[in-house]
Design a protein around this motif. Structure first.
Motif, PDB file in Angstrom:
ATOM      1  N   HIS A  60       0.747  -1.366   0.031  1.00  0.00           N
ATOM      2  CA  HIS A  60      -0.141  -0.069  -0.035  1.00  0.00           C
ATOM      3  C   HIS A  60       1.063   1.410  -0.055  1.00  0.00           C
ATOM      4  CE1 HIS A  60      -3.637   2.368   0.666  1.00  0.00           C
ATOM      5  NE2 HIS A  60      -2.955   2.812   1.865  1.00  0.00           N
ATOM      6  N   VAL A  61       0.400   2.198  -0.696  1.00  0.00           N
ATOM      7  CA  VAL A  61       0.976   3.574  -0.488  1.00  0.00           C
ATOM      8  C   VAL A  61       0.051   4.753   0.153  1.00  0.00           C
ATOM      9  CG1 VAL A  61       2.329   5.485  -1.782  1.00  0.00           C
ATOM     10  CG2 VAL A  61       2.447   3.165  -2.511  1.00  0.00           C
ATOM     11  N   GLU A  62       0.363   5.217   1.152  1.00  0.00           N
ATOM     12  CA  GLU A  62      -0.517   6.129   1.729  1.00  0.00           C
ATOM     13  C   GLU A  62      -0.064   7.770   1.570  1.00  0.00           C
ATOM     14  OE1 GLU A  62      -3.374   7.698   2.773  1.00  0.00           O
ATOM     15  OE2 GLU A  62      -3.421   5.553   3.446  1.00  0.00           O
ATOM     16  N   VAL A  63      -0.592   8.537   1.431  1.00  0.00           N
ATOM     17  CA  VAL A  63      -0.393   9.878   1.204  1.00  0.00           C
ATOM     18  C   VAL A  63      -1.141  10.749   2.295  1.00  0.00           C
ATOM     19  CG1 VAL A  63      -0.431  11.790  -0.559  1.00  0.00           C
ATOM     20  CG2 VAL A  63      -0.287   9.583  -1.421  1.00  0.00           C
ATOM     21  N   VAL A  64      -0.368  11.488   2.961  1.00  0.00           N
ATOM     22  CA  VAL A  64      -0.937  12.052   4.013  1.00  0.00           C
ATOM     23  C   VAL A  64      -0.291  13.660   4.050  1.00  0.00           C
ATOM     24  CG1 VAL A  64      -0.511  12.613   6.432  1.00  0.00           C
ATOM     25  CG2 VAL A  64      -0.157  10.176   5.604  1.00  0.00           C
ATOM     26  N   THR A  65      -1.182  14.577   4.120  1.00  0.00           N
ATOM     27  CA  THR A  65      -1.050  15.862   3.756  1.00  0.00           C
ATOM     28  C   THR A  65      -0.515  16.544   5.197  1.00  0.00           C
ATOM     29  OG1 THR A  65      -2.920  16.202   2.556  1.00  0.00           O
ATOM     30  CG2 THR A  65      -2.276  18.041   3.695  1.00  0.00           C
ATOM     31  N   ILE A  66       0.610  16.847   5.250  1.00  0.00           N
ATOM     32  CA  ILE A  66       1.221  17.750   6.265  1.00  0.00           C
ATOM     33  C   ILE A  66       0.976  19.174   6.202  1.00  0.00           C
ATOM     34  CG2 ILE A  66       3.570  18.584   7.427  1.00  0.00           C
ATOM     35  CD1 ILE A  66       4.769  16.018   5.982  1.00  0.00           C
ATOM     36  N   THR A  67       1.114  19.915   5.301  1.00  0.00           N
ATOM     37  CA  THR A  67       0.627  21.130   4.733  1.00  0.00           C
ATOM     38  C   THR A  67       0.037  21.147   3.570  1.00  0.00           C
ATOM     39  OG1 THR A  67       2.362  22.255   3.741  1.00  0.00           O
ATOM     40  CG2 THR A  67       2.547  22.093   6.234  1.00  0.00           C
ATOM     41  N   PRO A  68      -0.820  22.240   3.107  1.00  0.00           N
ATOM     42  CA  PRO A  68      -1.288  22.199   1.746  1.00  0.00           C
ATOM     43  C   PRO A  68      -0.414  22.111   0.648  1.00  0.00           C
ATOM     44  CG  PRO A  68      -2.491  23.878   3.172  1.00  0.00           C
ATOM     45  CD  PRO A  68      -1.285  23.279   3.900  1.00  0.00           C
ATOM     46  N   ALA A  69       0.953  22.282   0.900  1.00  0.00           N
ATOM     47  CA  ALA A  69       1.782  22.242  -0.119  1.00  0.00           C
ATOM     48  C   ALA A  69       2.966  21.134   0.152  1.00  0.00           C
ATOM     49  CB  ALA A  69       2.617  23.654  -0.377  1.00  0.00           C
ATOM     50  N   ARG A  70       2.846  20.425   1.255  1.00  0.00           N
ATOM     51  CA  ARG A  70       3.600  19.371   1.614  1.00  0.00           C
ATOM     52  C   ARG A  70       2.970  18.083   1.949  1.00  0.00           C
ATOM     53  NH1 ARG A  70       8.290  20.109   6.222  1.00  0.00           N
ATOM     54  NH2 ARG A  70       9.474  21.308   4.200  1.00  0.00           N
ATOM     55  N   LEU A  71       3.596  16.905   1.354  1.00  0.00           N
ATOM     56  CA  LEU A  71       2.940  15.607   1.556  1.00  0.00           C
ATOM     57  C   LEU A  71       4.000  14.659   2.400  1.00  0.00           C
ATOM     58  CD1 LEU A  71       1.200  15.025  -1.644  1.00  0.00           C
ATOM     59  CD2 LEU A  71       0.258  16.208   0.333  1.00  0.00           C
TER      60      LEU A  71
END
Length: 341
Positions: free
Chosen positions: A137-148
């Motif tokens: 699996h690949v998870e994509v998590v938002t840290i800031t609106p311009a950083r993942l």
């Protein structure tokens, strides 16, 4: 009636058993007293003389008994008809201890500690090799609106986290689309195949996602490419010092060799089969500094796929049947746990 070759092997087996237990050279009288060999002391002496002439045992000094040579240990190991099974209580203890692991790192740490305790030797466990892993699996998590944050999880439980600075703001909806695109391309693929699939994604992406996807894919490819170094865990090194008498002039060089990751990984190079326990005795070891040791190793995995190797390093004077059983049992449990994760 037992022929002379079989009788001599029984004498050799008795010498190995007594020497492993006592660390003292074994004499003919002790063999007759301790073992039911069914022959006279004179016959035992003759058999010992024949074994010595053939290089299976040696007299360390005048007026001493005999000790096994590397050749003698090799014959002993080769004539083991089967690896003795662990008791049900031992198997339950192994299973309970390893099943409590929280993640891959914990599995590796517990495995090496358990193997060192069971064998009283130095234990080595290799992390699952990346090229043999698939993407779970690949998870994509938002840290800031311009950083993942990208979290890559393999079928063996290996987790790799990378942060991506996008250079532009991305919406929650686009993050969800990105997650779906990545998982559709990568899930269940071997890492090399997943890398190739990821490399093609930016060209196929909608225009509004192309720039973001290009940045994300370049970072993911770094995670998917095989690392140049293999990771491993080493445990129980103090056990060697308890056997210092078995290394009269070589303990320091053995300890130094164990600190060299390349040397240790070579020791596991033969561990390419989870169904076979490999034993390398003394001079059979490729590294010169390890030629006063024996290495017992096997692969771990499941369904014909070997994920990595594990084993123990100790003096040539070791309990081979018990150590082989422990290595095989721990490897089997580790394979079940990782493949079942």
């Amino acid at each position: 009636m037992v022929n002379s070759d079989e009788r001599r092997f029984e004498v050799l087996r008795a010498i190995v058993a007594d020497y492993v237990a006592t660390q003292e050279p074994v004499g003919s009288k002790a063999l007759v007293d301790r073992h039911n060999l069914g022959v006279s002391s004179a016959t035992v002496r003759n058999d010992m003389a024949a074994l010595e002439e053939e290089g299976f045992i040696v007299q360390p000094h005048t007026s001493a008994g005999r000790v096994p040579t590397d050749k003698g240990y090799r014959m002993f190991v080769d004539r083991l008809h089967e690896i003795k099974p662990l008791t049900p209580a031992e198997r339950r203890a192994i299973g309970t201890f390893l099943e409590g692991a929280l993640d891959l790192d914990d599995v590796m740490r517990r495995s090496v500690r358990l193997l060192a305790q069971l064998t009283q030797q130095v234990a080595v466990v290799q992390y699952p090799t990346l090229t043999r892993s698939t993407v779970r699996h690949v998870e994509v998590v938002t840290i800031t609106p311009a950083r993942l944050m990208l979290v890559l999880i393999t079928n063996t439980g290996r987790v790799d986290q990378r942060v991506v600075d996008l250079g532009e703001v991305i919406t929650d909806d686009d993050v969800s689309r990105l997650r779906n695109v990545l998982n559709s391309a990568m899930t269940e693929k071997r890492l090399a195949e997943a890398s190739a699939a990821v490399a093609e994604l930016p060209d196929e992406a909608p225009a509004e996602l192309r720039h973001v996807l290009t940045r994300v894919c370049s970072v993911l490819i770094e995670s998917l490419v095989e690392h140049p170094e293999e990771r491993m865990v080493l445990g129980g090194t103090p056990n060697l010092t308890r056997h210092s008498a078995d290394f009269p002039n070589s303990l320091r060089q053995v300890l130094e060799a164990l600190e060299e990751q390349v040397v240790v990984l070579k020791l596991l190079a033969a561990a390419r089969d989870s169904q076979t326990v490999t034993v390398r005795i003394g001079v059979e070891n490729e590294a010169e500094e390890m030629r006063t040791t024996s290495v017992i190793s096997t692969g771990y995995g499941s369904d014909g796929m070997v994920l990595g190797g594990m084993g123990v390093v100790g003096p040539t004077r070791m309990d081979y049947p018990g150590t082989m059983a422990a290595v095989r049992a721990v490897a089997a449990y580790v394979g079940e746990i990782l493949v079942g994760r």
